[in-house]
Scaffold this motif. Structure first.
Motif, PDB file in Angstrom:
ATOM      1  N   ALA A  48      33.384  49.533  44.756  1.00 30.34           N
ATOM      2  CA  ALA A  48      34.479  49.689  43.801  1.00 30.34           C
ATOM      3  C   ALA A  48      35.728  48.895  44.206  1.00 30.34           C
ATOM      4  CB  ALA A  48      34.806  51.165  43.591  1.00 30.34           C
ATOM      5  N   PRO A  49      36.201  48.995  45.452  1.00 28.34           N
ATOM      6  CA  PRO A  49      37.381  48.191  45.815  1.00 28.34           C
ATOM      7  C   PRO A  49      37.120  46.686  45.711  1.00 28.34           C
ATOM      8  CG  PRO A  49      37.075  49.953  47.406  1.00 28.34           C
ATOM      9  CD  PRO A  49      35.860  49.941  46.512  1.00 28.34           C
ATOM     10  N   ALA A  50      35.915  46.267  46.061  1.00 27.12           N
ATOM     11  CA  ALA A  50      35.594  44.841  45.961  1.00 27.12           C
ATOM     12  C   ALA A  50      35.605  44.406  44.501  1.00 27.12           C
ATOM     13  CB  ALA A  50      34.236  44.559  46.599  1.00 27.12           C
ATOM     14  N   ASN A  55      38.320  41.818  39.941  1.00 26.16           N
ATOM     15  CA  ASN A  55      38.970  41.932  38.628  1.00 26.16           C
ATOM     16  C   ASN A  55      40.436  41.530  38.712  1.00 26.16           C
ATOM     17  OD1 ASN A  55      36.590  42.854  37.562  1.00 26.16           O
ATOM     18  ND2 ASN A  55      37.204  45.000  37.512  1.00 26.16           N
ATOM     19  N   LEU A  56      41.110  41.938  39.777  1.00 29.31           N
ATOM     20  CA  LEU A  56      42.520  41.586  39.963  1.00 29.31           C
ATOM     21  C   LEU A  56      42.682  40.081  40.126  1.00 29.31           C
ATOM     22  CD1 LEU A  56      45.445  42.491  40.288  1.00 29.31           C
ATOM     23  CD2 LEU A  56      44.988  42.797  42.725  1.00 29.31           C
ATOM     24  N   ALA A  57      41.775  39.463  40.862  1.00 28.80           N
ATOM     25  CA  ALA A  57      41.853  38.009  41.052  1.00 28.80           C
ATOM     26  C   ALA A  57      41.686  37.281  39.719  1.00 28.80           C
ATOM     27  CB  ALA A  57      40.782  37.554  42.045  1.00 28.80           C
ATOM     28  N   THR A  62      44.256  34.448  35.227  1.00 27.00           N
ATOM     29  CA  THR A  62      44.512  34.376  33.789  1.00 27.00           C
ATOM     30  C   THR A  62      46.000  34.390  33.499  1.00 27.00           C
ATOM     31  OG1 THR A  62      42.419  35.503  33.363  1.00 27.00           O
ATOM     32  CG2 THR A  62      44.030  35.491  31.577  1.00 27.00           C
ATOM     33  N   VAL A  63      46.733  35.240  34.196  1.00 27.97           N
ATOM     34  CA  VAL A  63      48.188  35.322  33.991  1.00 27.97           C
ATOM     35  C   VAL A  63      48.845  34.002  34.373  1.00 27.97           C
ATOM     36  CG1 VAL A  63      50.291  36.421  34.850  1.00 27.97           C
ATOM     37  CG2 VAL A  63      48.342  37.825  34.183  1.00 27.97           C
ATOM     38  N   ARG A  64      48.409  33.415  35.499  1.00 29.70           N
ATOM     39  CA  ARG A  64      48.974  32.115  35.906  1.00 29.70           C
ATOM     40  C   ARG A  64      48.707  31.051  34.841  1.00 29.70           C
ATOM     41  NH1 ARG A  64      47.273  33.662  40.981  1.00 29.70           N
ATOM     42  NH2 ARG A  64      45.300  32.574  40.765  1.00 29.70           N
TER      43      ARG A  64
END
Length: 120
Positions: A48-50, A55-57, A62-64
């Protein structure tokens, strides 16, 4: 002890263990299932953390990209607004020159009139 006594003890032990073997086998199978379920849950918990990091990466990338595209679009929009203002100023100057020369210019397009009134 005699051989007969030993045989009786071994036979009794065998039948106890033989009859109890079913319970032992069942308990072993249940323990194996419980261990497998616990290991699967632990693997999911560890993954889950991985997965969240992945997902965060993706989200950060995407935001960048969207920020970069937004900056480019804002630059283009600003440049376009400058060109429209310059064009409006130029055509207004030409219309005044024509009026001073006694030439009536064609009426402006309604969008041009709206822009001249509102600046938008």
């Amino acid at each position: 002890m005699t051989v007969a006594e030993w045989a009786t003890i071994i036979g009794a032990t065998g039948s106890i263990l033989g009859g109890g073997g079913w319970f032992v086998a069942r308990a072993t199978r249940d323990a194996a299932r419980a261990t497998a379920a616990a290991q699967e849950a632990a693997a999911r918990a560890n993954a889950a953390p991985a997965q969240q990091a992945a997902n965060l990466a993706v989200l950060e990338a995407t935001v960048r990209r969207v920020d970069e595209e937004n900056g480019q679009l804002r630059g283009k929009m600003s440049r376009l607004e400058q060109v429209v203002r310059a064009f409006a100023w130029t055509t207004d100057r030409w219309a005044r020159q024509m009026n001073r020369a006694g030439i009536d210019p064609e009426p402006a397009h309604p969008l041009v009139e709206e822009y001249n009134r509102t600046g938008v």
